[in-house]
Motif scaffolding. Structure first.
Motif, mmCIF file in Angstrom:
data_model
loop_
_atom_site.group_PDB
_atom_site.id
_atom_site.type_symbol
_atom_site.label_atom_id
_atom_site.label_comp_id
_atom_site.label_asym_id
_atom_site.label_seq_id
_atom_site.Cartn_x
_atom_site.Cartn_y
_atom_site.Cartn_z
ATOM 1 N N GLU A 151 0.833 -1.198 0.000
ATOM 2 C CA GLU A 151 0.000 0.000 0.000
ATOM 3 C C GLU A 151 0.874 1.256 0.000
ATOM 4 N N ASP A 201 -4.032 -10.957 -1.247
ATOM 5 C CA ASP A 201 -5.344 -11.086 -0.603
ATOM 6 C C ASP A 201 -5.818 -9.795 0.048
ATOM 7 N N HIS A 202 -4.901 -8.953 0.516
ATOM 8 C CA HIS A 202 -5.259 -7.735 1.244
ATOM 9 C C HIS A 202 -5.643 -6.568 0.326
#
Length: 170
Positions: A102, A134-135
């Motif tokens: 991120e 997955d996040h």
């Protein structure tokens, strides 16, 4: 009206083993030859290979002071930095390691958020053939899967099922 020129940047493709099997100095070192950074602009729904991100010098990162606390950049525009590692099977190259990190950027205040240790660790995980997506949000997963498929459908088809499952919309 002038048409935007489309950048034709490809993934870093596998070179021969730099240690050439000698087992001496540097034989345990990881090579960045097969790693390419892909940046996803979450709001625009666009992905592009940004080789400058290997050294935190992509167009998104230039001129931005990154802070370790996300709360310090409340109006940051969301991005994903994806580390894509290419490897070769008998039938051709494939996406072997794909990890997502991120990042946010607020151009107005020239500040952004990213966790440098996370970015380095995720790059290492990608090099070591891990899949960690997955996040990611559903929209960005679709952008990434479409980007990887459109870049080279054969590489996508040869990739691990774990990657395909990880990027499916839930």
């Amino acid at each position: 009206m002038e048409e935007k020129k489309k950048k034709n940047i490809a993934f870093n493709i596998i070179k021969s083993d730099p240690t050439d099997g000698h087992g001496g100095f540097g034989s345990g070192a990881l090579s960045l030859d097969n790693v390419s950074p892909v940046i996803i602009d979450v709001e625009a729904g666009e992905a592009s290979i940004e080789v400058g991100a290997l050294h935190a010098r992509s167009p998104v990162e230039k001129g931005i002071k990154f802070l370790p606390n996300k709360k310090d950049v409340p109006n940051g525009k969301p991005y994903w930095l994806i580390w894509v590692t290419i490897d070769r099977k008998e039938d051709g190259p494939y996406y072997a390691g794909v990890t997502a990190c991120e990042m946010t950027v607020d151009r107005e205040i020239r500040r952004g958020y990213k966790s440098l240790p996370e970015h380095v660790n995720r790059m290492d995980k990608s090099i070591k053939r891990h899949i960690m997506v997955d996040h990611m949000d559903a929209k960005s997963k679709k952008v990434l899967s479409d980007f990887l498929k459109n870049h080279d459908v054969g590489m996508w088809e040869r990739s691990l099922q774990q990657l395909k499952d990880g990027l499916q919309e839930n």
